[in-house]
Design a protein around this motif. Structure first.
Motif, mmCIF file in Angstrom:
data_model
loop_
_atom_site.group_PDB
_atom_site.id
_atom_site.type_symbol
_atom_site.label_atom_id
_atom_site.label_comp_id
_atom_site.label_asym_id
_atom_site.label_seq_id
_atom_site.Cartn_x
_atom_site.Cartn_y
_atom_site.Cartn_z
ATOM 1 N N ILE A 1 -11.658 23.656 25.856
ATOM 2 C CA ILE A 1 -10.553 24.507 26.307
ATOM 3 C C ILE A 1 -11.129 25.543 27.262
ATOM 4 O O ILE A 1 -12.138 26.189 26.942
ATOM 5 N N THR A 2 -10.517 25.664 28.422
ATOM 6 C CA THR A 2 -10.994 26.659 29.393
ATOM 7 C C THR A 2 -9.900 27.695 29.630
ATOM 8 O O THR A 2 -8.800 27.341 30.071
ATOM 9 N N PHE A 3 -10.188 28.936 29.295
ATOM 10 C CA PHE A 3 -9.255 30.031 29.583
ATOM 11 C C PHE A 3 -9.407 30.422 31.049
ATOM 12 O O PHE A 3 -10.519 30.416 31.582
ATOM 13 N N TYR A 4 -8.278 30.782 31.659
ATOM 14 C CA TYR A 4 -8.404 31.327 33.024
ATOM 15 C C TYR A 4 -7.442 32.478 33.220
ATOM 16 O O TYR A 4 -6.397 32.569 32.576
ATOM 17 N N LEU B 1 -3.280 22.487 44.394
ATOM 18 C CA LEU B 1 -3.922 23.759 44.763
ATOM 19 C C LEU B 1 -5.027 23.493 45.773
ATOM 20 O O LEU B 1 -5.576 22.384 45.846
ATOM 21 N N GLN B 2 -5.374 24.559 46.483
ATOM 22 C CA GLN B 2 -6.424 24.391 47.482
ATOM 23 C C GLN B 2 -7.794 24.362 46.811
ATOM 24 O O GLN B 2 -8.020 25.090 45.832
ATOM 25 N N LYS B 3 -8.656 23.514 47.369
ATOM 26 C CA LYS B 3 -10.004 23.446 46.814
ATOM 27 C C LYS B 3 -10.884 24.473 47.513
ATOM 28 O O LYS B 3 -10.784 24.662 48.718
ATOM 29 N N LYS B 4 -11.719 25.132 46.725
ATOM 30 C CA LYS B 4 -12.585 26.150 47.317
ATOM 31 C C LYS B 4 -14.031 25.818 46.979
ATOM 32 O O LYS B 4 -14.298 25.257 45.913
ATOM 33 N N LYS B 5 -14.941 26.153 47.875
ATOM 34 C CA LYS B 5 -16.342 25.871 47.587
ATOM 35 C C LYS B 5 -16.803 26.766 46.434
ATOM 36 O O LYS B 5 -16.521 27.963 46.436
ATOM 37 N N TRP B 6 -17.501 26.167 45.454
ATOM 38 C CA TRP B 6 -18.018 26.975 44.344
ATOM 39 C C TRP B 6 -19.069 27.944 44.873
ATOM 40 O O TRP B 6 -19.959 27.542 45.610
ATOM 41 N N LYS B 7 -18.908 29.182 44.512
ATOM 42 C CA LYS B 7 -20.031 30.118 44.690
ATOM 43 C C LYS B 7 -20.265 30.651 43.306
ATOM 44 O O LYS B 7 -19.395 30.511 42.455
ATOM 45 N N LYS B 8 -21.399 31.230 43.027
ATOM 46 C CA LYS B 8 -21.616 31.781 41.688
ATOM 47 C C LYS B 8 -20.392 32.593 41.293
ATOM 48 O O LYS B 8 -20.117 33.645 41.878
ATOM 49 N N HIS B 9 -19.621 32.076 40.370
ATOM 50 C CA HIS B 9 -18.342 32.709 40.037
ATOM 51 C C HIS B 9 -18.490 33.565 38.775
ATOM 52 O O HIS B 9 -18.377 33.071 37.653
ATOM 53 N N ARG B 10 -18.803 34.821 38.989
ATOM 54 C CA ARG B 10 -18.877 35.743 37.850
ATOM 55 C C ARG B 10 -18.125 37.021 38.186
ATOM 56 O O ARG B 10 -18.739 38.073 38.437
ATOM 57 N N PRO B 11 -16.807 36.940 38.245
ATOM 58 C CA PRO B 11 -16.049 38.135 38.658
ATOM 59 C C PRO B 11 -16.228 39.265 37.660
ATOM 60 O O PRO B 11 -16.552 39.023 36.490
ATOM 61 N N LYS B 12 -16.056 40.478 38.139
ATOM 62 C CA LYS B 12 -16.119 41.627 37.222
ATOM 63 C C LYS B 12 -14.866 41.594 36.358
ATOM 64 O O LYS B 12 -13.749 41.538 36.859
ATOM 65 N N ARG B 13 -15.082 41.544 35.070
ATOM 66 C CA ARG B 13 -13.938 41.414 34.164
ATOM 67 C C ARG B 13 -13.795 42.681 33.327
ATOM 68 O O ARG B 13 -14.787 43.366 33.049
ATOM 69 N N ASP B 14 -12.570 42.942 32.871
ATOM 70 C CA ASP B 14 -12.351 44.089 31.977
ATOM 71 C C ASP B 14 -13.094 43.851 30.667
ATOM 72 O O ASP B 14 -13.318 42.706 30.265
ATOM 73 N N SER B 15 -13.410 44.947 30.020
ATOM 74 C CA SER B 15 -14.145 44.833 28.752
ATOM 75 C C SER B 15 -13.299 44.084 27.710
ATOM 76 O O SER B 15 -12.068 44.150 27.715
ATOM 77 N N ILE B 16 -14.008 43.371 26.822
ATOM 78 C CA ILE B 16 -13.326 42.631 25.756
ATOM 79 C C ILE B 16 -13.018 43.576 24.595
ATOM 80 O O ILE B 16 -12.031 43.435 23.886
ATOM 81 N N SER B 17 -13.901 44.530 24.444
ATOM 82 C CA SER B 17 -13.863 45.388 23.270
ATOM 83 C C SER B 17 -12.551 46.175 23.153
ATOM 84 O O SER B 17 -12.073 46.755 24.140
ATOM 85 N N THR B 18 -11.997 46.166 21.954
ATOM 86 C CA THR B 18 -10.767 46.937 21.719
ATOM 87 C C THR B 18 -11.074 48.265 21.036
ATOM 88 O O THR B 18 -10.181 49.052 20.751
ATOM 89 N N LYS B 19 -12.380 48.443 20.745
ATOM 90 C CA LYS B 19 -12.761 49.687 20.062
ATOM 91 C C LYS B 19 -12.826 50.827 21.082
ATOM 92 O O LYS B 19 -13.269 50.607 22.214
ATOM 93 N N PRO B 20 -12.421 51.995 20.683
ATOM 94 C CA PRO B 20 -12.492 53.114 21.632
ATOM 95 C C PRO B 20 -13.948 53.451 21.957
ATOM 96 O O PRO B 20 -14.820 53.340 21.093
ATOM 97 N N ASP B 21 -14.206 53.831 23.214
ATOM 98 C CA ASP B 21 -15.572 54.237 23.591
ATOM 99 C C ASP B 21 -15.938 55.500 22.840
ATOM 100 O O ASP B 21 -15.139 56.425 22.745
ATOM 101 N N LEU B 22 -17.159 55.524 22.336
ATOM 102 C CA LEU B 22 -17.560 56.728 21.588
ATOM 103 C C LEU B 22 -18.166 57.742 22.543
ATOM 104 O O LEU B 22 -18.771 57.425 23.529
ATOM 105 N N THR C 1 -4.400 32.724 30.386
ATOM 106 C CA THR C 1 -4.318 33.804 29.401
ATOM 107 C C THR C 1 -3.884 35.129 30.038
ATOM 108 O O THR C 1 -3.736 36.124 29.338
ATOM 109 N N GLY C 2 -3.730 35.145 31.317
ATOM 110 C CA GLY C 2 -3.239 36.342 32.017
ATOM 111 C C GLY C 2 -4.288 37.425 32.160
ATOM 112 O O GLY C 2 -4.657 37.782 33.265
ATOM 113 N N SER C 3 -4.785 37.932 31.049
ATOM 114 C CA SER C 3 -5.721 39.064 31.112
ATOM 115 C C SER C 3 -6.793 38.899 30.035
ATOM 116 O O SER C 3 -6.757 37.962 29.244
ATOM 117 N N GLU C 4 -7.706 39.866 29.977
ATOM 118 C CA GLU C 4 -8.746 39.837 28.945
ATOM 119 C C GLU C 4 -8.117 39.960 27.557
ATOM 120 O O GLU C 4 -8.528 39.302 26.617
#
Ligand SMILES: Nc1ncnc2c1ncn2[C@@H]1O[C@H](COP(=O)(O)OP(=O)(O)OP(=O)(O)O)[C@@H](O)[C@H]1O
Length: 541
Positions: free
Chosen positions: A488-491, A520-541, A368-371
Motif C-alpha cells: 500500500i502506498t500513501f500519497y 497523468l503526465q509522466k515525470k522524470k524521477w529525481k530524488k523525491h524527498r519533499p519536506k513533509r509536516d511532522s508526524i508527531s501529534t505531541k506538543p513540542d516541549l 491521504t491528503g495530509s500527514e
C-alpha cells in the motif's frame, strides 16, 4: 562409412574412411601413438556403449562419467588431432586421402553443428518458458533441475543434500541460468525480481568452484550495501555449506578491529564495502588471491556514495582470472555500462522485464491528503485488519522515530529500525521481526533491499518512495519466493507529480490501475524527498 574399432589400433579410428599406408608411415604412427595416447586429440572419436561412433562430447554427455571440459575448444580440438599428423614433414598424403580426410572432418563438423543448433533451439524454448533473457557469447544451457548440477557439473553430494534439506526442489529461473554461467567460469550481470532466489544463484556456484576449504588467504568475496544484508548472506552461506568446513567469515566491527589479516585463512568473506575498504587501507588485508567477487544489490553499490569504496575493493582484487558477478532486482543502464567496462566477455541475464516489481504483490495507492490523514489511515488499517508481519517505510530516520513515537502506545507490537541505532540494536530489531515478536516494523530504506523477512504480508509506503528502484525493492520485502503479498502506498499532494511513475510500475507487474492514473503526465524521477509536516501529534516541549 565404416568405423574401425578403436581397440584394434589406437590411431586407426582417427582415420575412418581413409586408405592409409601403414608400412610407409610406420615411424610416424609409432611416434604419434607414444605421444598422444592420452591426449584429447586421440580421443576425439570414440565408440559409445551402443557401439556407434560418437564425438567425445556426445559420449560424455551420455555416460556423464568424465569431467566437464571446456566446450569452446571442442571444434578446434577435433581438427587438431589431424593437424598433429599432417604437419609431420614425412607425411605426404595423396590428394584422394586428403579429400577423404576433409570429408570426414566436414561430416563431423556438420553433425556437431546440427546437434549444437538443436540444443540452442531447446535452450531458447526453455528460456522462453521461464522468462529468461540472455545475451553474450556462447551462453551455457540453463539448468533443467538441481540434479543436473551433479550430471553436468559433478556437484558434491553435501551441497545437493543441503539444497534438499532447505526445501529447494526446483531452481528458480535466475538460478537456472546464472549457476551454469558462473560454473562455466563466465562473468555475468543479472537482474531478476525481488525474492526470486538470487542469493543461492551466486552462493551455490561459488561453493562448487571453491571445492574444498583452503588456508591460503581470501578466495571469495561477497559485497553488499548493509550490515543486515551481509549478516543474512553469511547465514545463507553457512546453511548451504553445512557439512563442509569452509572458512566463511562476516566482516563485523570486532573482526575489523581485532583480526590479524596477515594470517587470515578464509574461503568466503562477506562484507559491506566500507568495512572492506577500511580493512584494505588500515589493516592491509590481501585480496590478491580472490577468485570470485559478487556485488549484490549492485546498482546500489554503484551509486556515487558507495562507488569510491567499491573501486578500492575492485582494485585490490587483482587476480587476473577473477570471476566477477553483479546481481540486483533493478539494473539501470549506467550499471550495465559499468559492468561491460569492468568485465570480460560477460553474460547478461534478465528474468522477466528489467526493473519490474514482483508479480505476486497486490499493489494499491491511497490518497491521504495530509500527514494527519496518513496517521489516521494507518491506524484505521491496523484496527480493521492487522495481518502481521507488516513493514512500514518512511523517508528519513527522524520521521521513522516520530511514527514509532505515535504507534508505540497503541496496542500493537511495534519496533523501529534506522541508521542511528547501534549494530546490536539493529540486529535485535531484525531478529525480533523475524521471530514474530514484532508485528509492525517501522523502517527507513536501510532494510528496503535484499532483506528476506519470510512471510511479510504487507508493506506500507507511509512516505512515497524516492525512486522507482526504491519502490520495487521496498514492496519486494513481501511476495517472496512465489508467495503472495500486498503493498500500500500513501500519497499526498506533494507526491502527485510522481504518481504516474508508480502507476506504470504497477501496470507493468500486472496490477489493475484506474485509467485516470495512466493519463497523468509522466515525470522524470529525481530524488523525491519533499519536506513533509511532522508526524508527531505531541506538543513540542
Ligand atoms: N530454488 C528455490 N526454491 C524455493 N525457495 C527458494 C529457492 N531459492 C531461494 N529460495 C528462497 O527464496 C527466498 C528469497 O531468496 P533471496 O533472498 O535470495 O531473493 P533475492 O532474489 O535475492 O531477493 P532481493 O532482490 O529482495 O534481494 C529465500 O527465502 C530463499 O530461501
Amino acid at each position: 562409412m565404416s568405423v574401425p574399432s578403436p581397440m584394434a589400433n589406437d590411431s586407426s579410428f582417427l582415420f575412418s574412411g581413409i586408405r592409409f599406408n601403414r608400412k610407409k608411415f610406420g615411424a610416424d604412427i609409432a611416434r604419434f601413438q607414444k605421444k598422444d595416447n592420452d591426449t584429447d586429440s586421440a580421443k576425439i572419436w570414440t565408440v559409445a556403449e551402443d557401439g556407434s561412433a560418437k564425438t567425445r562430447e556426445a559420449v560424455e554427455e551420455k555416460t556423464a562419467s568424465t569431467k566437464k571440459r571446456k566446450r569452446k575448444g571442442n571444434s578446434s580440438e577435433n581438427v587438431e588431432g589431424f593437424n598433429v599428423f599432417r604437419n609431420s614433414a614425412s607425411v605426404a598424403q595423396s590428394s584422394g586421402e586428403v579429400q577423404a580426410d576433409q570429408e570426414s572432418i566436414e561430416l563431423c563438423k556438420k553433425k556437431n553443428k546440427k546437434e549444437q543448433n538443436r540444443q540452442l533451439e531447446r535452450d531458447a524454448i526453455f528460456r522462453k518458458q521461464h522468462n529468461i533473457h540472455v545475451s553474450g557469447y556462447n551462453v551455457p544451457s540453463p539448468l533443467q533441475s538441481f540434479d543436473e548440477l551433479k550430471s553436468r557439473y559433478r556437484c558434491p553430494s553435501y551441497l545437493l543434500r543441503n539444497l534438499k534439506e532447505l526445501g529447494f526442489r526446483e531452481p528458480t529461473p535466475i538460478q537456472r541460468q546464472t549457476i551454469p554461467v558462473l560454473l562455466d567460469g563466465r562473468e555475468c550481470f543479472a537482474c531478476a525480481p525481488t525474492g526470486s532466489g538470487k542469493t543461492l544463484a551466486f552462493v551455490c556456484p561459488m561453493l562448487m568452484k571453491l571445492k574444498d576449504p583452503e588456508k591460503g588467504g581470501i578466495r571469495a568475496v561477497i559485497l553488499c550495501h548493509t550490515r543486515e544484508l551481509s549478516a543474512q548472506i553469511f547465514r545463507e552461506c553457512k546453511k548451504l555449506a553445512k557439512r563442509k568446513k569452509f572458512g566463511i567469515k562476516l566482516m563485523t566491527k570486532s573482526l575489523l578491529r581485532n583480526a590479524d589479516f596477515s594470517k587470515f585463512p578464509c574461503d568466503i568473506l562477506i562484507s559491506t564495502p566500507l568495512r572492506l575498504r577500511l580493512a584494505i587501507k588500515k589493516k592491509k588485508i590481501d585480496l590478491s588471491r580472490v577468485e570470485y567477487l559478487v556485488l549484490d544489490e549492485s546498482d546500489k553499490l554503484f551509486e556515487p556514495e558507495l562507488f569510491k569504496q567499491i573501486a578500492s575493493v575492485l582494485k585490490a582484487c587483482s587476480n587476473p582470472s577473477i570471476i566477477r558477478s553483479l546481481f540486483s532486482a533493478t539494473l539501470p543502464d549506467f550499471v550495465e555500462d559499468r559492468a561491460r567496462e569492468l568485465m570480460h566477455d560477460a553474460v547478461r541475464v534478465i528474468v522477466g522485464r528489467k526493473n519490474m516489481a514482483s508479480e505476486t504483490i497486490k499493489q494499491k495507492l491511497i490518497f491521504t491528503g495530509s500527514e494527519e490523514g496518513k496517521l489516521l489511515a494507518i491506524r484505521q488499517s491496523f484496527a480493521e485488519s492487522l495481518n502481521p508481519p507488516v513493514l512500514v517505510f518512511l523517508q528519513s530516520k527522524e520521521r521513522a522515530k516520530e511514527l514509532y513515537g505515535e504507534l508505540a502506545f497503541d496496542n500493537i507490537r511495534v519496533d523501529v529500525i534506522h541508521s542511528d541505532l547501534s549494530e546490536q540494536e539493529r540486529g535485535n530489531a531484525v531478529d525480533n521481526f523475524r521471530a514474530g515478536k514484532t508485528w509492525v516494523l517501522i523502517a527507513t530504506d536501510v532494510v528496503a533491499r535484499g532483506m528476506d523477512f519470510k512471510g511479510v504480508n504487507c508493506v506500507i509506503n507511509y512516505d512515497f518512495p524516492d525512486s522507482a528502484s526504491a519502490y520495487v525493492h521496498r514492496i519486494g520485502r513481501s511476495g517472496r519466493a512465489g508467495r503472495s503479498g500486498e503493498a500500500i502506498t500513501f500519497y499526498t499532494e506533494e507526491d502527485i507529480p510522481l504518481l504516474r511513475n508508480v502507476a506504470n510500475l504497477m501496470a507493468a507487474s500486472g496490477c489493475e490501475v484506474p485509467p485516470w492514473l495512466m493519463e497523468l503526465q509522466k515525470k522524470k524521477w529525481k530524488k523525491h524527498r519533499p519536506k513533509r509536516d511532522s508526524i508527531s501529534t505531541k506538543p513540542d516541549l
